[in-house]
Design a protein around this motif. Structure first.
Motif, mmCIF file in Angstrom:
data_model
loop_
_atom_site.group_PDB
_atom_site.id
_atom_site.type_symbol
_atom_site.label_atom_id
_atom_site.label_comp_id
_atom_site.label_asym_id
_atom_site.label_seq_id
_atom_site.Cartn_x
_atom_site.Cartn_y
_atom_site.Cartn_z
ATOM 1 N N SER A 21 51.788 15.902 -14.054
ATOM 2 C CA SER A 21 51.620 17.086 -13.214
ATOM 3 C C SER A 21 50.996 16.717 -11.874
ATOM 4 C CB SER A 21 50.761 18.111 -13.948
ATOM 5 O OG SER A 21 50.508 19.230 -13.134
ATOM 6 N N ALA A 25 52.827 16.881 -8.145
ATOM 7 C CA ALA A 25 52.185 17.730 -7.135
ATOM 8 C C ALA A 25 51.857 16.925 -5.881
ATOM 9 C CB ALA A 25 50.933 18.376 -7.719
ATOM 10 N N LEU A 469 51.947 25.409 -0.318
ATOM 11 C CA LEU A 469 51.016 25.516 -1.438
ATOM 12 C C LEU A 469 51.740 25.972 -2.700
ATOM 13 C CD1 LEU A 469 48.118 25.365 -2.464
ATOM 14 C CD2 LEU A 469 47.778 27.732 -1.693
ATOM 15 N N LEU A 470 52.660 26.924 -2.525
ATOM 16 C CA LEU A 470 53.429 27.402 -3.673
ATOM 17 C C LEU A 470 54.297 26.281 -4.247
ATOM 18 C CD1 LEU A 470 54.367 29.704 -5.504
ATOM 19 C CD2 LEU A 470 56.080 30.286 -3.760
ATOM 20 N N LEU A 473 52.129 23.983 -6.218
ATOM 21 C CA LEU A 473 51.765 24.593 -7.489
ATOM 22 C C LEU A 473 52.943 24.560 -8.473
ATOM 23 C CD1 LEU A 473 49.720 26.140 -9.207
ATOM 24 C CD2 LEU A 473 50.533 28.267 -8.140
ATOM 25 N N ALA A 476 53.355 21.084 -9.759
ATOM 26 C CA ALA A 476 52.362 20.745 -10.777
ATOM 27 C C ALA A 476 52.751 21.349 -12.131
ATOM 28 C CB ALA A 476 50.987 21.255 -10.350
ATOM 29 N N ILE A 477 53.225 22.598 -12.099
ATOM 30 C CA ILE A 477 53.640 23.245 -13.354
ATOM 31 C C ILE A 477 54.848 22.527 -13.949
ATOM 32 C CG2 ILE A 477 54.545 25.376 -14.350
ATOM 33 C CD1 ILE A 477 52.896 26.897 -12.267
#
Length: 743
Positions: A21, A25, A469-470, A473, A476-477
């Motif tokens: 993750s 990211a 940023l989205l 995120l 990372a998910i």
């Protein structure tokens, strides 16, 4: 898989999941660093496809969901088509070529610099037509078609980074219907505000013209087809009408039905009049005959009187003409003239007869004057009837000829009239279809012209907020979920025994006990392995003693309880488990003997129990009792409480059948890290058929997470948080509270 096992799976692989993750990211974070700002422009278009009016339906369309959906799909596909977006790119390039420098409302400085890199001065001079953007567009299209495989065309119209390419526009263009309304929304994003606005503006113009061309083109062929067919039907109708007209003129037919009715009516009247005249003739003839008998004496005088005969003949001719005029010509003036003349002749005849026979009498004594007057009247009436009957007879032949002439004309006239009727119906139907096609064409033209840009594209002042940023995120998910899904699939598809439940289900043996894996991974560092090993061995020994108790402590030979430890395949840990069980039994002050072909034992184990190594040879295979396996054959087995023996893998190695059937208990050691195959099942069934007892399962190398199925809760070093999470997952909220002593 229970919730506890699910979270244990996550916990075992949490380091890998977090690493993946974080790595993804970071990759997205650094790859999106320094991206140019993006501007977004939107426009709304009123289509009128649902509630709008048209030539076909002034009150609007009916609520046909399929039809409406199809129309919106067609509209969106026309907008997104390569032809439409390609023309937008060409027109956008032409608008930029008309400029001598950047203009904020059309193209910014950074985009202008990119444009200058793509469009060389030589290329611009060869394409640009000053003050004529349409000719410039035409030249660009010609250049694209001629040099379709050139570097210039590839960079301008095929690169995703070019604002003029179909791919570049399509990638950033979003189109969709707004809810269930008549509105379609288009959104376009680009790194330059002027290009962003002008691309949508040009797209609005291009797609409306493209849609009009498509819709009108669909109906043009239909209209042309019906125009041709209508003209052919019209000429055919004129031809059939001319044939009918010529036939009527040639046969002097004005109205066939009326004429035939008139002929029939006249013939009927003629027949009635003919019968009437026949009766009148008969009456006159009878009267003349009777009167002539009365005037028999003067008959010759009367008959041979030249003056009287001449006048009578003349009167008869006049009556014939009167009858002919009354039947055929109806000439009132001529009739009146002839009637006056006839009246005059009648008067002269009467006067002549009156003077000639003034003093004469008949033989009955009646005055001849009166008889002659009657005779004259009857004679005149008889002549008139004869003349009229003659004319009526001629007229009857006329009607017969008319019937013979008109009868065949009727069928021919009907055939011609039907041909005209068929040609007329065909013409009218084709003309109606033509009107429908023209109405459809006009409706398509009006509906396309009815597309209204309700929200025109506006010049964007500020760029859209960055989604960096989205994206990080989401990365990372995704970096966490993808490896987790893979791990879960591997765990789910894992065919190894791995748990007590799987082992019992697949092998068909009842569990005796389990032994944990001694090579624990880092995720099991919180487990107290020494405690777990001791508890596992103690549990196995306790179950062996319980099995002995169930058998009543009576064995085949007084004293010892024989236990056979075997495995289906090699390297499943049977020798290790046999040594471990023998050693544990000695802790209970039991005398234990272990027979094994494996010499890998430690010195402390040898000191705690007796060990005999046997050789696998011919003597081993033909042995009938345990004593035959001892080299000096002088060993007394009765002094031992327990005799353990381990075999080699029964799947691949031979064994003494008569020795096997004498064991009191059999333990099958199976590794949890291996799968259970058909060969294992077959070998176990064959070996079990030799045994006098059902073999029990010892699952070796089991992960600590699955040991709780055998020993209950495993002793671990847990944080309060992990204890709380486990209590929630196992729904044991009050277990800790209930175990506390009351004060």
């Amino acid at each position: 898989m229970t919730l506890v096992q699910f979270f244990r799976l996550i916990n075992r692989n949490i380091n890998l999941l977090l690493l993946c993750s974080l790595a993804l990211a970071c990759l997205v974070f650094f790859s999106t660093y320094g991206l140019p700002r993006t501007y977004e422009v939107r426009t709304e278009i009123y289509t009128g496809l649902v509630s709008g009016t048209s030539v076909e339906s002034v009150e609007g369309y009916a609520g046909d969901w399929m039809r409406t959906s199809n129309q919106f799909d067609n509209l969106i596909n026309v907008i997104k088509s390569d032809q439409t977006l390609g023309e937008v790119g060409v027109r956008l390039l032409a608008s930029h070529m008309m400029l001598n420098g950047p203009k904020k409302k059309i193209i910014g400085e950074e985009a202008w610099a990119y444009y200058k890199e793509l469009v060389t001065p030589e290329f611009r001079d060869s394409i640009l037509v000053i003050d004529s953007q349409e000719l410039t567009v035409k030249n660009i299209n010609g250049f694209k078609e001629k040099h379709y495989d050139s570097y210039m065309v590839s960079k301008l119209f095929a690169s995703d980074n070019s604002p003029y390419s179909t791919n570049g526009i399509s990638k950033e263009l979003k189109i969709g219907r707004i809810a269930n309304s008549d509105l379609v929304e288009m959104t376009y994003s680009w790194t330059d505000a002027g290009i962003c606005q002008n691309t949508l503006r040009i797209l609005n113009d291009v797609f409306k013209q493209k849609l009009l061309t498509i819709r009108i083109g669909q109906t043009n062929d239909v209209v042309d087809y019906f125009l041709e067919k209508v003209e052919g039907a019209r000429l055919n109708l004129v031809k059939e009408e001319d044939s009918l007209r010529d036939f009527r003129i040639r046969n002097k037919i004005i109205n066939y039905e009326q004429q035939t009715q008139n002929i029939a009516s006249l013939q009927n009247d003629l027949e009635q009049e003919y019968q009437k005249e026949l009766r009148a003739q008969a009456a006159a003839q009878a009267a003349v005959s009777q009167l002539e008998k009365k005037l028999e004496l003067n008959k010759k005088v009367v008959q041979f009187s030249n003056e009287l005969l001449t006048k009578r003949k003349r009167l008869s001719d006049i009556n014939s003409k009167i009858a002919e005029l009354e039947v055929y010509y109806q000439d009132e003036a001529r009739l009146e003239q002839l009637r006056n003349e006839a009246s005059k002749l009648e008067a002269e005849l009467k006067n002549s007869l009156s003077k000639r026979h003034e003093y004469s009498r008949t033989k009955e004594g009646v005055s001849n004057k009166e008889v002659l007057q009657e005779w004259l009247d009857a004679t005149i009436a008889l002549d008139a009837s004869n003349a009229k009957l003659k004319i009526l007879s001629n007229r009857e032949s006329f009607f017969k000829n008319a019937y013979s002439e008109f009868s065949p004309l009727g069928s021919q006239l009907g055939r011609l009239e039907r041909a005209v009727d068929v040609a007329e119906k065909k013409y009218l139907e084709l003309n109606n279809s033509l009107n429908t096609a023209l109405t459809k064409q006009q409706s398509e033209s009006l509906s396309t012209g009815g597309l209204v840009v309700t929200v025109p594209p506006k010049f964007p002042i500020e760029p859209v907020k960055s989604k960096r940023l989205l994206l990080v995120l989401v990365a990372a998910i995704v970096g966490f979920m993808v490896p987790f899904v893979l791990i879960f699939l591997i765990e789910f598809l894992d065919n190894t025994l791995k748990s007590v439940e799987n082992a019992e289900s697949k092998t068909g043996m009842k569990l005796l006990g389990a032994f944990p894996s001694l090579n624990l991974r880092s995720e099991y560092k919180m487990v107290q392995l020494d405690w777990l090993v001791d508890k596992s061995i103690s549990h196995l020994v306790q179950n062996i003693r319980y099995e002995e108790h169930l058998k009543g402590g009576v064995t085949k030979r007084a004293g010892e309880f024989s236990v056979l430890v075997f495995s289906i395949r090699d390297e499943e840990g049977k020798s290790f488990m046999a040594h471990s069980l023998a050693k544990e039994m000695t802790r209970l002050d039991k005398r234990v003997l272990l027979l094994s072909s494996d010499d890998r034992v430690e010195n402390d184990e040898i000191d705690s129990y007796d060990f005999i190594q046997y050789d696998i040879n011919k003597d081993f295979l033909i042995a009938t009792k345990l004593e035959d396996l001892v080299p000096n054959k002088s060993e007394d087995f009765s002094i031992y409480d327990y005799v353990f023996m381990d075999f080699e893998a029964v799947l691949t190695e031979p064994y003494p059948i008569e020795v096997v059937e004498k064991f009191d208990m059999a333990i099958c050691v199976v590794s949890s890290k291996l799968s259970w195959s058909k060969s294992d099942k077959f070998a176990l069934e064959e070996f079990s058929s030799v045994l006098n007892t059902k073999p029990r399962l010892l699952l070796n190398g089991l992960d600590p997470d699955h040991m709780d199925s055998v020993l209950g809760e495993i002793k671990k070093t847990r944080s309060p948080l992990r204890k709380f999470i486990k209590a929630i997952l196992t729904l044991q909220f009050n277990s800790k509270i209930a175990s506390k002593p009351k004060r």
